[in-house]
Design an enzyme around this catalytic site. Structure first.
Site, PDB file in Angstrom:
ATOM      1  CG  HIS A   1      -0.496   0.027   2.533  1.00 14.10           C
ATOM      2  ND1 HIS A   1      -0.222   1.195   3.202  1.00 14.10           N
ATOM      3  CD2 HIS A   1      -0.226  -0.973   3.400  1.00 14.10           C
ATOM      4  CE1 HIS A   1       0.184   0.917   4.429  1.00 14.10           C
ATOM      5  NE2 HIS A   1       0.205  -0.389   4.575  1.00 14.10           N
TER       6      HIS A   1
ATOM      7  CG  ASP B   1       2.224   0.279   8.249  1.00 15.95           C
ATOM      8  OD1 ASP B   1       1.903  -0.299   7.191  1.00 15.95           O
ATOM      9  OD2 ASP B   1       1.429   0.494   9.172  1.00 15.95           O
TER      10      ASP B   1
ATOM     11  CD  GLU C   1      -3.213  -1.388   5.026  1.00 13.92           C
ATOM     12  OE1 GLU C   1      -3.185  -2.463   5.648  1.00 13.92           O
ATOM     13  OE2 GLU C   1      -2.896  -0.298   5.559  1.00 13.92           O
ATOM     14  CD  GLU C   2      -1.945   2.186   7.507  1.00 18.35           C
ATOM     15  OE1 GLU C   2      -2.735   1.695   8.336  1.00 18.35           O
ATOM     16  OE2 GLU C   2      -0.743   1.876   7.454  1.00 18.35           O
TER      17      GLU C   2
ATOM     18  CG  ASP D   1       1.279  -3.887   5.193  1.00 19.90           C
ATOM     19  OD1 ASP D   1       2.089  -2.996   5.468  1.00 19.90           O
ATOM     20  OD2 ASP D   1       0.069  -3.797   5.434  1.00 19.90           O
TER      21      ASP D   1
ATOM     22  CG  HIS E   1      -0.301   2.711  12.647  1.00 23.67           C
ATOM     23  ND1 HIS E   1      -1.539   2.121  12.763  1.00 23.67           N
ATOM     24  CD2 HIS E   1       0.173   2.304  11.443  1.00 23.67           C
ATOM     25  CE1 HIS E   1      -1.795   1.394  11.678  1.00 23.67           C
ATOM     26  NE2 HIS E   1      -0.754   1.495  10.865  1.00 23.67           N
TER      27      HIS E   1
END
Length: 505
Positions: free
Chosen positions: A278, A290, A322-323, A351, A445
């Site tokens: 992604h 990520d 994606e997130e 990923d 994140h």
């Protein structure tokens, strides 16, 4: 002999110009009989062309791109709708355009839902539970102001309208997680007039979930850990009245974003190996691991693949959204005609390839629980790690990444990862190094997911494995199960408890 010399020249080379391979016209034929005049794909040579320097240089580019969002977000990010994400898409597409027509390129725009929570607070009785967190894609409380009401216990798991007593109206619904989606619970609470909802966990841990597709009936919704919910639940069942205050200042809006697809011009178009990562990050940070690591791995493998001819088509995908809940991959598969679905022999998800406190993780995709062929792909990864003398571990194939739409629609799938917010065990410390008790990615994140947040060893190893997976199936699908007629699960069926990194059940 000339063909062998040409193949040997690939070792250590990064581009066709560095190889000093004579340029052939599209009509020229090599000894192998392919139209591009290039040696047939070979896994050893493709793996040898992967260099960590190239990956790290790309990571630096991506971080600079993330910095272009600072005016709007006050920090680097590549979240969908941001300048950083728009420039990420430009970067990927431009790099692919420069590969001499080896790929047919397409951009697939689609509507995406973007949610932002600016402020939130939940007070239950006289306490502010530490674990209370707003659901992704939650609407705000009325007029973006605090709302007041008693906490009302919902029967069962809140999956049927009959579970919601009449006195939920004007109050805050207290709903057990499970069976149906969080979005369904929020919607049912809204339909009976609740001013907010709290979904509590049946386990001690926290609930970080998403309401998924917004509806007019969704209400402001929090998740709450089972630990914090326990004493509250006991009081409610004893008949005590507990007042509450809920406040969420949030925005949910629809934007346009884009998937990028690149397919080899050469190779059997009815037998495609497909892989994806992604292109977006969360809003909280630049997302270099990520999934910058996965999307850049794909870009580097796609670049090095241009030095070879393939028997089967190879299709790369960079998903957007994606997130926000696997939006891009969901859209791609949803609009895919059945005859095109059947041309995809398998989908491989990549990923988070370089987590700092990594483990070599393989999705435990079995044929018993997934489309036939998923287990054969899993075993390809296991065999490769074993051949390199490397340890590996299994992780659940539970819907946490972009493979989910593919397996839901009959396409074999699988992939590898290096870990997110999970905690490394003592056994894994002995297997992979690193530090037990810490997250695999301590910056998962977060703002610190920058160029210093990738482990070069893991990233290089896994990019070589990605190259191996591409080379294997670009050469041949011998011994790999044939596709049978695609079977799509019913829209209300939920085979996985995750949809992306957020819980849906």
């Amino acid at each position: 002999m000339a063909s062998r010399t040409l193949l040997l020249a690939v070792l250590g080379a990064a581009t066709a110009s560095e190889l000093q391979i004579p340029l052939f016209s599209q009509q020229g034929q090599s000894a192998a009989g392919n139209s591009l005049g290039k040696p047939l794909i070979n896994t050893d040579y493709l793996q040898a062309s992967i260099k960590i320097e190239n990956l790290l240089d790309r990571a630096k580019d991506l971080y600079k791109i993330a910095q272009t969002s600072e005016d709007e977000y006050s920090h680097p990010t590549r979240v969908i709708g941001s300048e950083g994400h728009a420039r990420t898409l430009e970067y990927i597409y431009s790099a692919l355009e420069g590969l001499g027509g080896y790929y047919t390129l397409s951009q697939q725009p689609f509507p995406a839902v973007l949610g932002k929570v600016y402020e939130s607070r939940l007070v239950i009785g006289h306490e502010v539970p530490e674990s209370a967190s707003p659901m992704s894609l939650t609407p705000p409380t009325a007029h973006k102001q605090p709302v007041y009401g008693n906490l009302v216990l919902v029967a069962n798991e809140g999956c049927d309208a009959s579970d919601y007593p009449a006195d939920v109206a004007g109050n805050v619904a207290f709903v057990l997680r499970g069976t149906c989606s969080f979005g369904t619970k929020s919607q049912l609470a809204g339909k009976v007039g609740a001013v907010a909802a709290v979904v509590y966990n049946y386990e001690s841990g926290e609930v970080s979930g998403t309401l998924e597709s917004p509806t007019p009936d969704h209400v402001a919704t929090f998740g709450l850990s089972g630990k914090d919910a326990g004493p509250i639940l006991k009081k409610l069942k004893a008949g005590e009245v507990i007042d509450s205050i809920a406040y969420i200042d949030a925005e949910v809006k629809q934007i346009q974003t884009t998937n990028i697809i690149a397919q080899t011009v050469e190779g059997d178009p009815d037998n495609c190996v497909m892989l994806g990562g992604h292109s977006d990050s969360v809003s909280e940070g630049p997302g270099i691991n990520d999934d910058g690591s996965g999307s850049l791995t794909l870009l580097e493998v796609a670049t090095q693949l241009t030095n070879f001819s393939v028997n089967n088509c190879v299709r790369f995908a960079w998903w957007a959204g994606e997130e926000e809940g696997l939006l891009g991959s969901d859209y791609y598969v949803d609009v895919l005609p059945e005859e095109e679905n059947m041309k995809i022999r398998l989908f491989m998800d990549y990923d988070m390839m370089g987590s700092p406190n990594f483990a070599y993780q393989v999705y435990n995709a079995t044929n018993a629980a997934n489309p036939v062929g998923s287990e054969q792909l899993r075993d390809l990864y296991l065999d490769w790690y074993s051949a390199q003398g490397l340890n590996y571990t299994f992780i659940p194939f539970d819907g946490r990444s972009d493979y989910d739409a593919f397996i839901r629609n009959g396409i074999p799938g699988g992939g590898i990862a290096t870990g997110a917010e999970g905690v490394k065990t003592k056994e894994e410390e002995a297997m992979f190094g690193g530090k037990a008790g810490d997250w695999y990615d301590p910056c998962y994140h977060q703002l610190c997911d920058d160029t210093g947040n990738v482990n070069s060893t893991a990233w290089l190893v896994n990019t070589k494995l990605v190259a191996h997976s591409v080379a294997t199936f670009a050469l041949s699908f011998d011994d790999f199960p044939e596709r049978t007629k695609a079977s799509t699960l019913g829209a209300d069926e939920q085979p996985t408890k995750y949809h992306g990194h957020r819980l849906v059940l």
